[in-house]
Design a protein around this motif. Structure first.
Motif, PDB file in Angstrom:
ATOM      1  N   ALA A 252     -18.581  -0.247 -17.416  1.00  0.00           N
ATOM      2  CA  ALA A 252     -18.504  -0.370 -15.967  1.00  0.00           C
ATOM      3  C   ALA A 252     -17.905   0.885 -15.335  1.00  0.00           C
ATOM      4  O   ALA A 252     -16.938   1.457 -15.828  1.00  0.00           O
ATOM      5  N   VAL A 253     -18.480   1.296 -14.224  1.00  0.00           N
ATOM      6  CA  VAL A 253     -18.007   2.457 -13.479  1.00  0.00           C
ATOM      7  C   VAL A 253     -16.661   2.165 -12.822  1.00  0.00           C
ATOM      8  O   VAL A 253     -15.754   2.992 -12.819  1.00  0.00           O
ATOM      9  N   ASN A 254     -16.526   0.964 -12.258  1.00  0.00           N
ATOM     10  CA  ASN A 254     -15.298   0.568 -11.563  1.00  0.00           C
ATOM     11  C   ASN A 254     -14.489  -0.385 -12.434  1.00  0.00           C
ATOM     12  O   ASN A 254     -14.983  -1.419 -12.866  1.00  0.00           O
ATOM     13  N   LYS A 255     -13.217  -0.047 -12.669  1.00  0.00           N
ATOM     14  CA  LYS A 255     -12.365  -0.840 -13.551  1.00  0.00           C
ATOM     15  C   LYS A 255     -11.365  -1.699 -12.782  1.00  0.00           C
ATOM     16  O   LYS A 255     -11.050  -2.817 -13.201  1.00  0.00           O
ATOM     17  N   ASP A 256     -10.836  -1.189 -11.685  1.00  0.00           N
ATOM     18  CA  ASP A 256      -9.691  -1.819 -11.024  1.00  0.00           C
ATOM     19  C   ASP A 256     -10.047  -2.594  -9.768  1.00  0.00           C
ATOM     20  O   ASP A 256      -9.160  -3.157  -9.122  1.00  0.00           O
ATOM     21  N   PHE A 257     -11.282  -2.612  -9.395  1.00  0.00           N
ATOM     22  CA  PHE A 257     -11.697  -3.357  -8.211  1.00  0.00           C
ATOM     23  C   PHE A 257     -13.157  -3.771  -8.379  1.00  0.00           C
ATOM     24  O   PHE A 257     -13.885  -3.222  -9.213  1.00  0.00           O
ATOM     25  N   ARG A 258     -13.564  -4.739  -7.572  1.00  0.00           N
ATOM     26  CA  ARG A 258     -14.943  -5.208  -7.594  1.00  0.00           C
ATOM     27  C   ARG A 258     -15.741  -4.558  -6.465  1.00  0.00           C
ATOM     28  O   ARG A 258     -15.168  -4.205  -5.431  1.00  0.00           O
ATOM     29  N   VAL A 259     -17.043  -4.421  -6.669  1.00  0.00           N
ATOM     30  CA  VAL A 259     -17.901  -3.862  -5.636  1.00  0.00           C
ATOM     31  C   VAL A 259     -18.942  -4.899  -5.229  1.00  0.00           C
ATOM     32  O   VAL A 259     -19.229  -5.852  -5.966  1.00  0.00           O
ATOM     33  N   SER A 260     -19.516  -4.711  -4.029  1.00  0.00           N
ATOM     34  CA  SER A 260     -20.573  -5.607  -3.564  1.00  0.00           C
ATOM     35  C   SER A 260     -21.829  -5.405  -4.406  1.00  0.00           C
ATOM     36  O   SER A 260     -21.918  -4.468  -5.214  1.00  0.00           O
ATOM     37  N   GLU A 261     -22.816  -6.245  -4.176  1.00  0.00           N
ATOM     38  CA  GLU A 261     -24.050  -6.177  -4.969  1.00  0.00           C
ATOM     39  C   GLU A 261     -24.947  -5.006  -4.606  1.00  0.00           C
ATOM     40  O   GLU A 261     -25.930  -4.746  -5.291  1.00  0.00           O
ATOM     41  N   TYR A 262     -24.626  -4.285  -3.519  1.00  0.00           N
ATOM     42  CA  TYR A 262     -25.512  -3.256  -2.986  1.00  0.00           C
ATOM     43  C   TYR A 262     -25.160  -1.860  -3.516  1.00  0.00           C
ATOM     44  O   TYR A 262     -24.004  -1.555  -3.794  1.00  0.00           O
ATOM     45  N   VAL A 263     -26.198  -1.027  -3.603  1.00  0.00           N
ATOM     46  CA  VAL A 263     -26.025   0.369  -4.008  1.00  0.00           C
ATOM     47  C   VAL A 263     -26.776   1.252  -3.026  1.00  0.00           C
ATOM     48  O   VAL A 263     -27.984   1.067  -2.808  1.00  0.00           O
ATOM     49  N   GLY A 264     -26.083   2.207  -2.422  1.00  0.00           N
ATOM     50  CA  GLY A 264     -26.722   3.144  -1.511  1.00  0.00           C
ATOM     51  C   GLY A 264     -27.129   4.417  -2.232  1.00  0.00           C
ATOM     52  O   GLY A 264     -26.425   4.882  -3.136  1.00  0.00           O
ATOM     53  N   ALA A 265     -28.264   4.992  -1.842  1.00  0.00           N
ATOM     54  CA  ALA A 265     -28.737   6.247  -2.425  1.00  0.00           C
ATOM     55  C   ALA A 265     -29.808   6.829  -1.522  1.00  0.00           C
ATOM     56  O   ALA A 265     -30.373   6.134  -0.664  1.00  0.00           O
ATOM     57  N   ASN A 266     -30.112   8.077  -1.712  1.00  0.00           N
ATOM     58  CA  ASN A 266     -31.147   8.755  -0.938  1.00  0.00           C
ATOM     59  C   ASN A 266     -32.512   8.412  -1.524  1.00  0.00           C
ATOM     60  O   ASN A 266     -32.848   8.839  -2.627  1.00  0.00           O
ATOM     61  N   VAL A 267     -33.307   7.616  -0.784  1.00  0.00           N
ATOM     62  CA  VAL A 267     -34.636   7.233  -1.261  1.00  0.00           C
ATOM     63  C   VAL A 267     -35.737   8.042  -0.584  1.00  0.00           C
ATOM     64  O   VAL A 267     -36.914   7.762  -0.774  1.00  0.00           O
ATOM     65  N   LEU A 268     -35.339   9.056   0.205  1.00  0.00           N
ATOM     66  CA  LEU A 268     -36.323   9.918   0.856  1.00  0.00           C
ATOM     67  C   LEU A 268     -36.550  11.197   0.058  1.00  0.00           C
ATOM     68  O   LEU A 268     -37.683  11.652  -0.102  1.00  0.00           O
ATOM     69  N   ALA A 269     -35.471  11.789  -0.431  1.00  0.00           N
ATOM     70  CA  ALA A 269     -35.588  13.037  -1.183  1.00  0.00           C
ATOM     71  C   ALA A 269     -36.249  12.799  -2.538  1.00  0.00           C
ATOM     72  O   ALA A 269     -36.025  11.780  -3.190  1.00  0.00           O
ATOM     73  N   THR A 270     -37.049  13.744  -2.960  1.00  0.00           N
ATOM     74  CA  THR A 270     -37.691  13.649  -4.270  1.00  0.00           C
ATOM     75  C   THR A 270     -37.067  14.603  -5.285  1.00  0.00           C
ATOM     76  O   THR A 270     -37.239  14.424  -6.478  1.00  0.00           O
ATOM     77  N   GLN A 271     -36.362  15.615  -4.796  1.00  0.00           N
ATOM     78  CA  GLN A 271     -35.710  16.574  -5.690  1.00  0.00           C
ATOM     79  C   GLN A 271     -34.194  16.500  -5.479  1.00  0.00           C
ATOM     80  O   GLN A 271     -33.651  17.071  -4.540  1.00  0.00           O
ATOM     81  N   VAL A 272     -33.548  15.728  -6.354  1.00  0.00           N
ATOM     82  CA  VAL A 272     -32.100  15.536  -6.312  1.00  0.00           C
ATOM     83  C   VAL A 272     -31.556  15.818  -7.703  1.00  0.00           C
ATOM     84  O   VAL A 272     -32.110  15.362  -8.703  1.00  0.00           O
ATOM     85  N   TYR A 273     -30.461  16.560  -7.776  1.00  0.00           N
ATOM     86  CA  TYR A 273     -29.864  16.880  -9.075  1.00  0.00           C
ATOM     87  C   TYR A 273     -28.604  16.044  -9.306  1.00  0.00           C
ATOM     88  O   TYR A 273     -28.583  15.157 -10.148  1.00  0.00           O
ATOM     89  N   ALA A 274     -27.544  16.319  -8.542  1.00  0.00           N
ATOM     90  CA  ALA A 274     -26.272  15.596  -8.693  1.00  0.00           C
ATOM     91  C   ALA A 274     -26.162  14.563  -7.573  1.00  0.00           C
ATOM     92  O   ALA A 274     -25.488  14.775  -6.570  1.00  0.00           O
ATOM     93  N   ALA A 275     -26.837  13.437  -7.739  1.00  0.00           N
ATOM     94  CA  ALA A 275     -26.957  12.436  -6.681  1.00  0.00           C
ATOM     95  C   ALA A 275     -25.621  11.787  -6.355  1.00  0.00           C
ATOM     96  O   ALA A 275     -24.756  11.610  -7.226  1.00  0.00           O
ATOM     97  N   VAL A 276     -25.475  11.403  -5.084  1.00  0.00           N
ATOM     98  CA  VAL A 276     -24.322  10.660  -4.612  1.00  0.00           C
ATOM     99  C   VAL A 276     -24.763   9.226  -4.323  1.00  0.00           C
ATOM    100  O   VAL A 276     -25.734   9.006  -3.586  1.00  0.00           O
ATOM    101  N   TYR A 277     -24.055   8.267  -4.904  1.00  0.00           N
ATOM    102  CA  TYR A 277     -24.311   6.848  -4.656  1.00  0.00           C
ATOM    103  C   TYR A 277     -23.196   6.284  -3.787  1.00  0.00           C
ATOM    104  O   TYR A 277     -22.052   6.745  -3.843  1.00  0.00           O
ATOM    105  N   LEU A 278     -23.532   5.259  -3.002  1.00  0.00           N
ATOM    106  CA  LEU A 278     -22.552   4.598  -2.156  1.00  0.00           C
ATOM    107  C   LEU A 278     -22.350   3.163  -2.633  1.00  0.00           C
ATOM    108  O   LEU A 278     -23.311   2.410  -2.792  1.00  0.00           O
ATOM    109  N   LEU A 279     -21.092   2.784  -2.879  1.00  0.00           N
ATOM    110  CA  LEU A 279     -20.716   1.428  -3.266  1.00  0.00           C
ATOM    111  C   LEU A 279     -19.708   0.897  -2.251  1.00  0.00           C
ATOM    112  O   LEU A 279     -19.107   1.674  -1.502  1.00  0.00           O
ATOM    113  N   TYR A 280     -19.499  -0.423  -2.239  1.00  0.00           N
ATOM    114  CA  TYR A 280     -18.500  -0.978  -1.336  1.00  0.00           C
ATOM    115  C   TYR A 280     -17.460  -1.755  -2.131  1.00  0.00           C
ATOM    116  O   TYR A 280     -17.788  -2.712  -2.839  1.00  0.00           O
TER     117      TYR A 280
END
Length: 516
Positions: A252-280
Motif C-alpha cells: 500500500a502507498v498510504n500507511k497511516d491514513f485511508r484514502v477515498s476510492e477515487y484517483v485523479g490523473a491526467n487523462v488528456l496527455a498522451t506523453q507523460v513521464y513522471a505522472a502526478v496522481y491525486l488522492l483524498y
C-alpha cells in the motif's frame, strides 16, 4: 442392410467412417449416410444451427450423437457443443478456425460414423457497448454489437468464470495491461481480466495474479498515467509500474491514513513521464499528491506521497515558474468530505492539462474544485506540474447532495451534470452564481448510471462528448440511452437519444473499441 466382418471396417473411408469398439463378431450395420452441412462461418454470441440429413430409412432412435470442435489455432483444445441429432449452439467460442465433428454412434454395437467440416468463428464483439448490470447483485455483462446490431445477454454466464457479485465497473485498459485480456471487471467480490475477443476467462486472469503481496484487493477503478497505474481498495492505494513491462502492484502507498476510492490523473496527455496522481485523505480530510518517481534516486529520493502544500514546494523547486500555476483558489482545501472525483479531457487553456474535478462537502455546503495534474518533470505534453484550474460553490443547486445523486463532467465544455431519481440537471460552471437547469425528466424511471465514455481511438474521440444514461423503469428493466453531445454542444434538453432496452440494473457502460 449388409453383413460385414468388423475388421474390414478399419480401412473405411475418410468423411464417413465406422469403427469396431468390441470383439470381432458379426453385426448388421446401417450406414447413416450423413450429409447436409459443409464448411461454415458464424459470429460469436450468435446461434449456430445445423440439421444434418440421413439416408432413407435411418432410425434415429438407435443412435447417440455428439457435436464437438477442435481448436486449429494452435491449442488443439476439444470443446463439446451438444448431444442432440441437430445442433443448436449459442456460440461462446473465441474467434478462430476450428474442425467441427459430428459423430453418430450405434447404441448396441458402439460403432460410430463421423463427419468433419471446417468452422470459422468471427467476432461479433469487436466493437460495441459493454453494459455491466446487477442481476439481483450478480455481475452480469450484456453486449450491444455494432457489428451485428444485436444485443447478447449475460455473456459471462458461459465463459467458465466464477459468479461475482456487487458489480462496480467494466473497464478497458488498452495498452496498459496484457494485450490478450485488456478488459477489467471490478466487483465487490474482487476483480478479473476478460479476454479481448469474446470476453473469455482463465483462472490466471484473476486480479490476485497481478499482486506482489498476498492480500486480496477489491479495486474501485484502475487509473493509468505515464508509466504506471494506481488502484484503491478498502482505503489503500496501490501502484503498479508498467515501464517497458506490466509489473505487479506493490504494498500500500498510504500507511497511516485511508484514502477515498477515487484517483485523479491526467487523462488528456498522451506523453507523460513522471505522472502526478491525486488522492483524498479521508482521515485528515485533505488532498494528497502521489508521484511514484519521486522516490527514485534519479529525482533525489524525495517523499512520493505528501499533502498539497509540501508537494507544491517540491514542484516549484524542481520547475521554477512551471510548478503550480493558476489562481482559481488560494489555498488547498481541508476539513471536507470527498463526495466524488472525475478525470476529464477538458482543458480551458486548450493544451494537454486535463481537468480533474473534486466534489467536497461539509454539512449543507458543497464545493467543487478543478485541479490539473501534470508531470513533475514537465515532460512533453505537460507544460506544468499542477494547476489550480477551477473553484465553484454548488451549495444552492437543488438536490445536489441527495444520497443517491450521480455526477458526470463533460470534456467538451466546463459543464457539470447530475441526476436525482429520473431528473437530469446541468450546471454551467463558467457563470456565477452556480445554478442548475433541468435537462430532462425520465418519468417513472430512476437513473442508475451517468457518465461520459472517454474513447481512446482517434476516430472515436468526438463521441467522448456523448452522454450515457442508464436507468431502471417501473417494471424493473434497465434502459440505456445515448445522447449526442457534439452536435448539441452539451445541451441535451432537446436531443432524441438512441435507446436500448431489456437490461437489468445498469451499473456501468463502456464502449469496446476495435483493437485489430
Amino acid at each position: 442392410m449388409k453383413r460385414l466382418v468388423i475388421w474390414i471396417l478399419a480401412v473405411a473411408a475418410v468423411s464417413a467412417c465406422s469403427r469396431d469398439l468390441g470383439n470381432y463378431t458379426y453385426t448388421d450395420l446401417e450406414d447413416p449416410g450423413i450429409s447436409g452441412f459443409e464448411d461454415c462461418s458464424v459470429l460469436t454470441f450468435t446461434d449456430l444451427k445445423i440439421s444434418p440429413s440421413f439416408a432413407d430409412g435411418f432410425d434415429r432412435n438407435r443412435y447417440l450423437y455428439e457435436w464437438k470442435v477442435i481448436d486449429r489455432n494452435g491449442t488443439m483444445t476439444q470443446t463439446p457443443l451438444g448431444n442432440d441429432c441437430t445442433l443448436d449452439y449459442h456460440v461462446s467460442l473465441s474467434p478462430g478456425l476450428y474442425s467441427l465433428y459430428f459423430t453418430v454412434t450405434e447404441k448396441e454395437s458402439g460403432i460410430y460414423w463421423q463427419k468433419e467440416t471446417t468452422l470459422t468463428v468471427n467476432s461479433s464483439t469487436s466493437q460495441g457497448w459493454m453494459v455491466l448490470c446487477s442481476d439481483d447483485s450478480r455481475a452480469r455483462l450484456d453486449f450491444i454489437s455494432d457489428v451485428t446490431g444485436q444485443i447478447s445477454r449475460d455473456i459471462l454466464a458461459s465463459n467458465g468464470m466464477p459468479e461475482m457479485h456487487g458489480p462496480r465497473k467494466i473497464q478497458w485498459l488498452s495498452d496498459k495491461t496484457d494485450a490478450s485480456s485488456p478488459y477489467y471487471l471490478l466487483t465487490d467480490d474482487g476483480a478479473t481480466r476478460l479476454g479481448k475477443d469474446s470476453f473469455e476467462w482463465k483462472p490466471e486472469y484473476d486480479f490476485s495474479y497481478e499482486l506482489a503481496q498476498q492480500d486480496k484487493l477489491t479495486p474501485h477503478s484502475i487509473v493509468p498515467a505515464g508509466f504506471g497505474k494506481v488502484t484503491v481498495s478498502d482505503g489503500r492505494a496501490y501502484y503498479c509500474e508498467i515501464m517497458g513491462f506490466d509489473g505487479l502492484y506493490g504494498s500500500a502507498v498510504n500507511k497511516d491514513f485511508r484514502v477515498s476510492e477515487y484517483v485523479g490523473a491526467n487523462v488528456l496527455a498522451t506523453q507523460v513521464y513522471a505522472a502526478v496522481y491525486l488522492l483524498y485523505d479521508v482521515d485528515n480530510k485533505k488532498m494528497v499528491a502521489y508521484c511514484p518517481l519521486l522516490a527514485s534516486g534519479d529525482l533525489g529520493a524525495l517523499n512520493p506521497l505528501c499533502d498539497m502544500d509540501e508537494f507544491t514546494g517540491i514542484a516549484d523547486g524542481m520547475n521554477p515558474g512551471a510548478g503550480v500555476l493558476g489562481n482559481a483558489f488560494n489555498t488547498w482545501p481541508e476539513g471536507f468530505d470527498c463526495r466524488y472525483m472525475e478525470n476529464t479531457r477538458y482543458d480551458p487553456g486548450n493544451g494537454k492539462m486535463g481537468m480533474t474535478y473534486i466534489l467536497l462537502t461539509g454539512g449543507s455546503d458543497c464545493h467543487l474544485y478543478g485541479v490539473q495534474l501534470g508531470d513533475i518533470l514537465c515532460y512533453a505534453d505537460c507544460t506544468y506540474v499542477l494547476g489550480k484550474g477551477y473553484y465553484g460553490d454548488l451549495s444552492q443547486c437543488r438536490n445536489i447532495l441527495d444520497e443517491e445523486t450521480l455526477y458526470a463532467f463533460s470534456s467538451l465544455k466546463n459543464y457539470m451534470y447530475y441526476a436525482v431519481g429520473g431528473d437530469l440537471y446541468r450546471v454551467d460552471l463558467s457563470v456565477t452564481p452556480l445554478k442548475e437547469e433541468l435537462q430532462f425528466s425520465l418519468t417513472g424511471e430512476k437513473i442508475t448510471c451517468l457518465k461520459f465514455n472517454l474513447y481512446q481511438k482517434s476516430e472515436n474521440m468526438q463521441k467522448s462528448y456523448d452522454l450515457i444514461v442508464g436507468s431502471l423503469d417501473s417494471s424493473g428493466d434497465g434502459v440505456l440511452r445515448i445522447y449526442d453531445g457534439r452536435q448539441s454542444d452539451g445541451d441535451f434538453s432537446t436531443v432524441t437519444p438512441v435507446i436500448y432496452r431489456g437490461f437489468k440494473e445498469i451499473k456501468d457502460v463502456t464502449y469496446k473499441e476495435s483493437i485489430y
